[in-house]
Motif scaffolding. Structure first.
Motif, PDB file in Angstrom:
ATOM      1  N   ALA A 104       0.826  -1.204   0.000  1.00  0.00           N
ATOM      2  CA  ALA A 104       0.000   0.000   0.000  1.00  0.00           C
ATOM      3  C   ALA A 104       0.864   1.260   0.000  1.00  0.00           C
ATOM      4  N   LEU A 105       1.980   1.235   0.736  1.00  0.00           N
ATOM      5  CA  LEU A 105       2.898   2.378   0.701  1.00  0.00           C
ATOM      6  C   LEU A 105       3.455   2.607  -0.699  1.00  0.00           C
ATOM      7  N   LEU A 106       3.840   1.517  -1.382  1.00  0.00           N
ATOM      8  CA  LEU A 106       4.376   1.654  -2.738  1.00  0.00           C
ATOM      9  C   LEU A 106       3.317   2.210  -3.695  1.00  0.00           C
ATOM     10  N   ILE A 107       2.080   1.725  -3.582  1.00  0.00           N
ATOM     11  CA  ILE A 107       1.015   2.240  -4.445  1.00  0.00           C
ATOM     12  C   ILE A 107       0.721   3.697  -4.113  1.00  0.00           C
ATOM     13  N   THR A 108       0.741   4.024  -2.828  1.00  0.00           N
ATOM     14  CA  THR A 108       0.503   5.415  -2.421  1.00  0.00           C
ATOM     15  C   THR A 108       1.586   6.335  -2.951  1.00  0.00           C
ATOM     16  N   ALA A 109       2.837   5.851  -2.979  1.00  0.00           N
ATOM     17  CA  ALA A 109       3.920   6.670  -3.520  1.00  0.00           C
ATOM     18  C   ALA A 109       3.695   6.997  -4.993  1.00  0.00           C
ATOM     19  N   ILE A 110       3.015   6.108  -5.722  1.00  0.00           N
ATOM     20  CA  ILE A 110       2.707   6.384  -7.130  1.00  0.00           C
ATOM     21  C   ILE A 110       1.531   7.338  -7.263  1.00  0.00           C
ATOM     22  N   LEU A 111       0.490   7.150  -6.440  1.00  0.00           N
ATOM     23  CA  LEU A 111      -0.754   7.889  -6.617  1.00  0.00           C
ATOM     24  C   LEU A 111      -0.793   9.212  -5.859  1.00  0.00           C
ATOM     25  N   GLN A 112       0.007   9.380  -4.819  1.00  0.00           N
ATOM     26  CA  GLN A 112      -0.092  10.572  -3.993  1.00  0.00           C
ATOM     27  C   GLN A 112       0.191  11.873  -4.758  1.00  0.00           C
ATOM     28  N   THR A 114      -0.698  12.616  -7.703  1.00  0.00           N
ATOM     29  CA  THR A 114      -1.937  12.950  -8.402  1.00  0.00           C
ATOM     30  C   THR A 114      -2.954  13.572  -7.450  1.00  0.00           C
ATOM     31  N   VAL A 115      -3.050  13.029  -6.234  1.00  0.00           N
ATOM     32  CA  VAL A 115      -3.945  13.622  -5.241  1.00  0.00           C
ATOM     33  C   VAL A 115      -3.520  15.049  -4.911  1.00  0.00           C
ATOM     34  N   ALA A 116      -2.224  15.258  -4.723  1.00  0.00           N
ATOM     35  CA  ALA A 116      -1.725  16.607  -4.423  1.00  0.00           C
ATOM     36  C   ALA A 116      -2.004  17.573  -5.564  1.00  0.00           C
ATOM     37  N   ALA A 130     -10.752   9.728  -3.901  1.00  0.00           N
ATOM     38  CA  ALA A 130     -11.609   8.748  -4.563  1.00  0.00           C
ATOM     39  C   ALA A 130     -11.284   8.645  -6.054  1.00  0.00           C
ATOM     40  N   LEU A 131     -11.136   9.788  -6.723  1.00  0.00           N
ATOM     41  CA  LEU A 131     -10.845   9.762  -8.167  1.00  0.00           C
ATOM     42  C   LEU A 131      -9.502   9.096  -8.443  1.00  0.00           C
ATOM     43  N   THR A 132      -8.485   9.451  -7.665  1.00  0.00           N
ATOM     44  CA  THR A 132      -7.151   8.873  -7.889  1.00  0.00           C
ATOM     45  C   THR A 132      -7.147   7.378  -7.620  1.00  0.00           C
ATOM     46  N   ALA A 133      -7.791   6.962  -6.516  1.00  0.00           N
ATOM     47  CA  ALA A 133      -7.815   5.538  -6.180  1.00  0.00           C
ATOM     48  C   ALA A 133      -8.580   4.740  -7.229  1.00  0.00           C
ATOM     49  N   MET A 134      -9.698   5.257  -7.670  1.00  0.00           N
ATOM     50  CA  MET A 134     -10.471   4.550  -8.696  1.00  0.00           C
ATOM     51  C   MET A 134      -9.664   4.402  -9.974  1.00  0.00           C
ATOM     52  N   PHE A 135      -9.009   5.477 -10.386  1.00  0.00           N
ATOM     53  CA  PHE A 135      -8.202   5.409 -11.602  1.00  0.00           C
ATOM     54  C   PHE A 135      -7.068   4.401 -11.451  1.00  0.00           C
ATOM     55  N   SER A 224      -4.496  -4.129   1.233  1.00  0.00           N
ATOM     56  CA  SER A 224      -3.724  -3.115   0.511  1.00  0.00           C
ATOM     57  C   SER A 224      -4.626  -1.993   0.005  1.00  0.00           C
ATOM     58  N   VAL A 225      -5.818  -2.359  -0.486  1.00  0.00           N
ATOM     59  CA  VAL A 225      -6.752  -1.339  -0.984  1.00  0.00           C
ATOM     60  C   VAL A 225      -7.175  -0.399   0.141  1.00  0.00           C
ATOM     61  N   PHE A 226      -7.563  -0.958   1.292  1.00  0.00           N
ATOM     62  CA  PHE A 226      -7.991  -0.119   2.408  1.00  0.00           C
ATOM     63  C   PHE A 226      -6.846   0.747   2.919  1.00  0.00           C
ATOM     64  N   CYS A 227      -5.663   0.168   3.067  1.00  0.00           N
ATOM     65  CA  CYS A 227      -4.513   0.955   3.540  1.00  0.00           C
ATOM     66  C   CYS A 227      -4.180   2.073   2.560  1.00  0.00           C
ATOM     67  N   THR A 228      -4.260   1.792   1.264  1.00  0.00           N
ATOM     68  CA  THR A 228      -3.974   2.825   0.268  1.00  0.00           C
ATOM     69  C   THR A 228      -4.966   3.966   0.363  1.00  0.00           C
ATOM     70  N   LEU A 229      -6.237   3.649   0.514  1.00  0.00           N
ATOM     71  CA  LEU A 229      -7.250   4.704   0.628  1.00  0.00           C
ATOM     72  C   LEU A 229      -6.994   5.596   1.838  1.00  0.00           C
TER      73      LEU A 229
END
Length: 434
Positions: A104-112, A114-116, A130-135, A224-229
């Motif tokens: 989840a940390l690795l996925i967050t490092a990719i998606l964060q 985009t959220v910012a 929500a938009l970033t996680a769904m994508f 992993s999905v819940f931790c990433t969210l």
């Protein structure tokens, strides 16, 4: 009359001697009153017949300096080794949770990022998350579905080509200089069939274990999905709460090391994704033009295995070469090997130093040892997260060392004289809150 003066002289001499003795005893008594000694601390002198005994030295002084230093370092190393062993035992007990959180940390490092970026454009935090996680999850799901679809579409053709390749390999062995006979090949096939029949129970139990692995994999995916969210939505407050667990004296250094570690992790994940994508595209194009079947699924496998440094590239490249060998022959396999080696050499000497940079550069020996230890502790998941863990640890250690040196320098250099007087803080009246 002559005897009287002699008698008087002796009497006078005796009185004089008595007076001197009295004066000596009085002076001795006065000295004892001026410097009295406690009765308990008074040690009587040894008798004349007692032998002289030399004083025994301190036992610590009798031990050589090198031995004392080794002992001091040894018990500290034992404490660290015991702590590390307990930590490994705890991680092994909750291995699924730890791997899910790290992924989840690795996925967050990719998606964060985009959220910012969405937050800077005025999108609320919940909607941006929500938009970033769904994508992100839709893209990952599409990749998995595409690989499965390609494998199912080409499995029949691949099995026929593999059978043809096995027949060609058999004919090559019969005509090769190794002098392999048809009887020996049949004996090898018979031994393989007997081995499979004798180990049917083990194969069945392995299938049941495979079902357990599938259930654990689904559980890990959900975790992993819940931790990433939650990390995308509330990562800053989670970090601030974590800092409260750190002792107050070490909190400033840890507070600065955290962002540095996150920047290193983000750079590593981004760089690895870009490098893996380039590997998959160019190797996939090479094996596609060489008419190797299932070029697209092989390219996706190359992309996924690229997240395991060194080992992943070797395994995925060997898989492509084996498929080319059993389906298209030796020449196509050699050409596939050339393509794989060329792309990997370009990746190792040009792409990784340019994309990853010096911030996340880890020595190849450290990479090999980290991947081996991660694989031994937690399998494929441990091999995936081993190198980013080493890179982040290296960054944190370097930052804390630099912070400690700067802090020691600030405390050691103090103004003196007139400068010290001028540097005294001037008491100020606290201003009213705005």
């Amino acid at each position: 009359m002559s005897r009287v003066p002699g008698w008087l002289g002796r009497l006078g001499a005796g009185l004089t001697e008595i007076s001197e003795r009295y004066n000596e005893r009085r002076a001795e008594a006065e000295r004892e009153q001026d410097d009295p000694e406690p009765a308990g601390d008074h040690v009587p002198p040894p008798p004349d017949y007692a032998p002289d005994v030399a004083a025994r030295p301190d036992p610590a002084l009798a031990v050589p300096w090198g031995v004392r230093v080794a002992a001091e370092a040894g018990w500290r190393l034992l404490v660290l080794a015991g702590t590390l062993w307990v930590l490994m035992r705890v991680i092994s007990a909750v291995q699924l949770v730890v791997l899910s959180f790290v992924i989840a940390l690795l996925i967050t490092a990719i998606l964060q990022p985009t959220v910012a970026r969405l937050r800077r454009h005025g999108v609320p935090r919940g909607a941006a998350t929500a938009l970033t996680a769904m994508f992100g999850f839709v893209v990952i799901g599409l990749i998995g579905w595409f690989v499965t679809w390609q494998v199912m579409e080409n499995i029949d053709d691949l099995s026929g080509q593999i059978q043809d390749g096995i027949d060609e390999l058999r004919n090559w062995l019969l005509n090769s200089p190794f002098h392999v006979t048809d009887k020996q090949i049949n004996e090898i096939a018979t031994n393989l069939r007997e081995a499979v029949g004798a180990n049917t129970d083990q194969i069945t139990s392995a299938g049941l274990e495979g079902v357990t692995v599938v259930v654990e994999a689904l559980t890990g995916i959900l975790l992993s999905v819940f931790c990433t969210l939650f990390l995308l939505y509330d990562g800053k407050r989670i970090w601030e709460w974590t800092l409260k667990l750190v002792p107050a004296a070490a909190r400033p250094g840890v507070a600065g090391a955290g962002p540095a570690a996150w920047r290193t992790l983000t750079a590593y994940v981004r760089g690895t994704v870009i490098v893996a994508l380039i590997d998959a595209i160019f190797i996939g194009l090479g094996i596609y033009f060489l008419d190797v079947p299932m070029a697209v699924p092989l390219a996706v496998f190359i992309f996924l295995f690229a997240f395991i440094p060194l080992v992943g590239a070797v395994v995925s490249g060997a898989l492509a070469v084996v498929v080319a060998l059993v389906t298209q022959g030796v020449f196509t396999a050699v050409m596939t090997l050339v393509v794989v080696l060329a792309v990997q050499q370009i990746e190792g000497h040009i792409l990784q130093p340019f994309i990853l940079g010096r911030a996340v550069r880890v020595h190849p020996l450290a990479v090999v040892l980290a991947v081996a230890c991660g694989g031994m502790v937690a399998g494929i998941g441990g091999a995936v997260v081993a190198v980013p863990l080493v890179a982040v640890t290296n960054t944190v250690a370097g930052y804390l060392r630099s912070y400690a040196q700067k802090s020691a320098l600030r405390h050691s250099v103090r103004p003196r004289g007139a400068t010290a007087l001028s540097a005294e803080p001037t008491p100020q009246t606290p201003s009213a809150p705005e």
